[in-house]
Design an enzyme around this catalytic site. Structure first.
Site, short mmCIF file in Angstrom:
data_model
loop_
_atom_site.label_atom_id
_atom_site.label_comp_id
_atom_site.label_asym_id
_atom_site.label_seq_id
_atom_site.Cartn_x
_atom_site.Cartn_y
_atom_site.Cartn_z
CD GLU A 14 -3.05 -1.12 2.16
OE1 GLU A 14 -4.21 -1.40 1.82
OE2 GLU A 14 -2.73 -0.84 3.34
C1 ACM Z 1 -2.67 -5.44 3.68
O1 ACM Z 1 -3.79 -5.87 4.02
N1 ACM Z 1 -2.53 -4.16 3.42
C2 ACM Z 1 -1.53 -6.32 3.56
#
Ligand code: ACM
Length: 680
Positions: free
Chosen positions: A324
């Site tokens: 992310e």
């Molecule tokens: C995640 O759920 N961002 C690994």
């Protein structure tokens, strides 16, 4: 503890469960979870008496003696038998006539692919547990505990011959202690639960935008200014690792970089890509702050920090997150853009791969193998890293086809409040996929993920358990064990066993109901909450806009649990009834309870304003149940209800689908089926 068993089973009988648990629950063979590889019932039984003893033969790690002693304590607590105080666990040279003889060849190593197999033979004279390593023997002890059975003659172990070993070597649970902190005691409870269902990896998610949770002596500002004072001392980390090891569980730490690093940047803002004021993030979600991969100080910092952290966590695997990254702080920073151009990097992920490649030797120098989320799977990343798949199956299969080892978390996100059956159906190697033997071997297993946005020490057990036991079975038992009705039958029993072990999913729920009821009788609230579930997937937090780190997690959606039992049962009764079965009376009795409940709930509401958000649901449940009762009447009279009636009930059904307090009613579909049938 027993009263809880009794009351729960009686409850199921009163509710008229189609599967009669009351008789079978004490027959341990039928409730084993995870199901063993092979089991043959022998017909004999080994009584549990005051003279119960254990002796140990061979060369186990000393931890087996502690686990065997713990077994004896649990046995006496479960059965209420005062065992003779004459030395419970002994080396076998002196006593081979012990009730339980454990034979172990060698100490088990807390390593991936260690032998965890065991055999268990029980006849009228003795139980014999045989294992290559004490890790296998510890699993065997959990099986033996689940086998405890009872009838009018007392407690006994049924005669069996069991051969068992795990299907996958990596059977993990991610516990996020960064978004909301979890105290050491909670982690220990979780480890006890994991051991009970033969899981062997605790993945500790140690830092994120909301806090850095491990004491650093090298960079003390991490805990001083970036943890709200909520962190583990190094001593506590060692204690967690020791406790886990005692249960045969490895602890793999995750220190997520380069994104999700607002906490690190709050302590050390000089490492950021963008110069701005950094303070701990109070919301949850995906944010732009990110380390500056063009700054050598970042690697010097991470080298020192990860070397210190690697020393605290002895496991051979070290997780660097990698998920992310929005890339925005890189795109908007001239010197980083220039760096990318100078190095021929087209996309920000190329820069992240550059970062990962500089990180990998640091991890390796500490004797560790690097692992990360599937974002780190990019060309040029070393082949011995482990990919943890969370965004879908594509990266996962790509990993193993390209020579990487992988573990599956996609489909095991227990924070999303989906039913156990959903996770249970998610196989790391489904029948539908074609992989070579080598590719299959690179699938190490899976991990349930308990992300921490919406959990506190009070609620976390109810989010992890019992659903995680279904995932544990998926990872341990043969892939052919996949009947979800049978899984639920056993899950209800395992849930109570976990409570007996000290987990608090049921206990805390009762306390939370009392708090919500403001000291008044909780019955009406309980009747309502029993048919509510929190909104699923990411709906509850309205796109990460509702909850902060300090929001109350003591409300309706927190006391409501995923995968409610009563709606599950009610659905089955309706299914049965509409199929010509005999569930009619129980359906009517239950609908009557729901219909009447709103009156009592209104009284409670007048004393407890916090329950305002439950009022629309209580009213809807009552209206819906009334509609259901009318439908039952029409069906019984074999007289089709008219179009007007159906239109009115459709409005009731429509209202009943509305969420309130971030919860929804779970019996709408079943009652709508009755209404539809009445109109046919
Ligand atoms: C995640 O759920 N961002 C690994």
């Amino acid at each position: 503890m027993m009263w809880r068993f009794v009351s729960f089973y009686m409850l199921l009988v009163l509710q008229g469960s189609l599967t009669v648990l009351s008789a079978s629950a004490q027959e341990g063979i039928r409730v084993l979870m995870p199901a063993p590889l092979q089991l043959t019932a022998g017909g004999q039984r080994l009584s549990v008496t005051q003279q119960f003893t254990i002796s140990v033969k061979g060369h186990p790690d000393p931890r087996l003696y502690a686990e065997a002693s713990r077994f004896i304590r649990r046995l006496s607590e479960r059965t209420g038998i005062f065992l003779d105080g004459t030395g419970y666990v002994r080396p076998a040279d002196t006593v081979s006539s012990a009730t339980l003889l454990i034979s172990v060849k060698r100490p088990g190593k807390l390593e991936l692919h260690e032998d965890e197999s065991y055999r268990l033979e029980i006849d009228a004279r003795q139980a014999h547990l045989v294992a290559e390593t004490d890790l296998g023997a510890i699993h065997g002890l959990e099986t033996l505990f689940q086998l405890i059975s009872a009838d009018t003659t007392g407690y006994y172990f049924p005669g069996v011959s069991i051969t068992d070993r795990p299907r996958f070597a990596w059977r993990g649970l991610l516990l996020d202690v960064a978004l909301h902190f979890q105290p050491v005691e909670e982690i220990k409870r979780t480890l006890d639960g994991m051991a009970a269902v033969k899981m062997n990896v605790l993945h500790l998610h140690c830092c994120n935008d909301q806090g850095f949770r491990v004491e650093s002596k090298v960079f003390p500002r991490l805990q001083q200014v970036a943890s709200d004072g909520q962190y583990y001392t190094q001593e506590e980390i060692r204690e967690i690792v020791r406790y886990a090891g005692q249960r045969g569980i490895r602890v793999v730490p995750e220190f997520v970089v380069p994104a999700h690093t607002t906490a690190i940047l709050t302590a050390y803002p000089g490492l950021a890509s963008v110069k701005r004021l950094y303070t701990l993030q109070r919301y949850f979600g995906v944010f732009d702050p990110v380390l500056d991969p063009t700054n050598d100080s970042v690697y010097i910092f991470l080298d020192k920090l990860f070397t210190e952290m690697a020393g605290l966590f002895p496991d051979a695997y070290f997780h660097i997150g990698g998920d992310e990254n929005t890339g925005k702080d890189w795109e908007r920073t001239p010197h980083i853009k220039a760096f990318m151009q100078a190095h021929g990097m087209k996309a920000y992920m190329d820069l992240q791969t550059y970062f990962n490649r500089r990180l990998e030797p640091i991890i390796r120098r500490n004797g560790k193998t690097m692992m990360g989320w599937d974002e780190i799977l990019q060309p040029g990343i070393p082949k011995d890293i482990v990919i943890q798949s969370w965004r879908g199956n594509a990266a996962y299969y790509e990993s193993v086809r390209n020579g990487y080892r992988a573990i599956l978390s996609y489909g095991y996100y227990i924070d999303l409040i989906q039913p156990a059956a959903y996770h249970y159906a998610n196989d790391p190697i489904p029948d539908s996929v074609t992989l070579t033997a080598e590719e299959r071997a690179r699938i190490l297993g899976g991990e349930a993920t308990m992300w921490g946005e919406l959990i506190t020490p009070e609620t976390v057990d109810s989010r992890i358990w019992p659903r995680t036991a279904a995932i544990a079975e998926r990872l341990w038992s043969p892939g052919t064990v996949r009947d979800s009705d049978d899984m639920y039958r056993r899950l209800d029993v395992v849930n109570l066993e976990l409570e007996g072990l000290g987990l608090r999913q049921e206990t805390n729920r009762a306390g939370m109901l009392r708090r919500l009821a403001n000291g008044w009788d909780t019955k009406a609230l309980e009747t309502l909450v029993d048919v509510l579930e929190p909104l699923k997937i990411y709906d509850r937090n309205q796109g990460d806009t509702m909850y902060t780190v300090f929001s109350p997690l003591t409300k309706l959606a927190d006391v409501a649990i995923p995968d409610q039992r009563l709606p599950r049962l009610f659905n089955r009764w309706v299914e049965d009834f509409l199929g010509g079965g005999v569930a009619e009376n129980r359906i009517i009795a239950q609908l009557q309870i729901w219909k009447d409940n709103d009156l009592a709930f209104q009284l409670l509401l007048s004393h407890s304003p916090v329950l305002e958000e439950a009022a629309p649901l209580s009213k809807s449940l009552s209206e819906l149940a009334a509609a259901g009762l009318e439908a039952m009447h029409y069906i019984r009279e074999n007289k089709p209800a008219g179009g007007d009636w159906l239109r009115r009930q459709s409005e009731v059904v429509q209202r009943a689908t509305q969420q309130s307090g971030r919860c929804e009613l779970q019996v709408v579909t079943a009652i709508r089926r009755l209404i539809d049938r009445a109109a046919e």
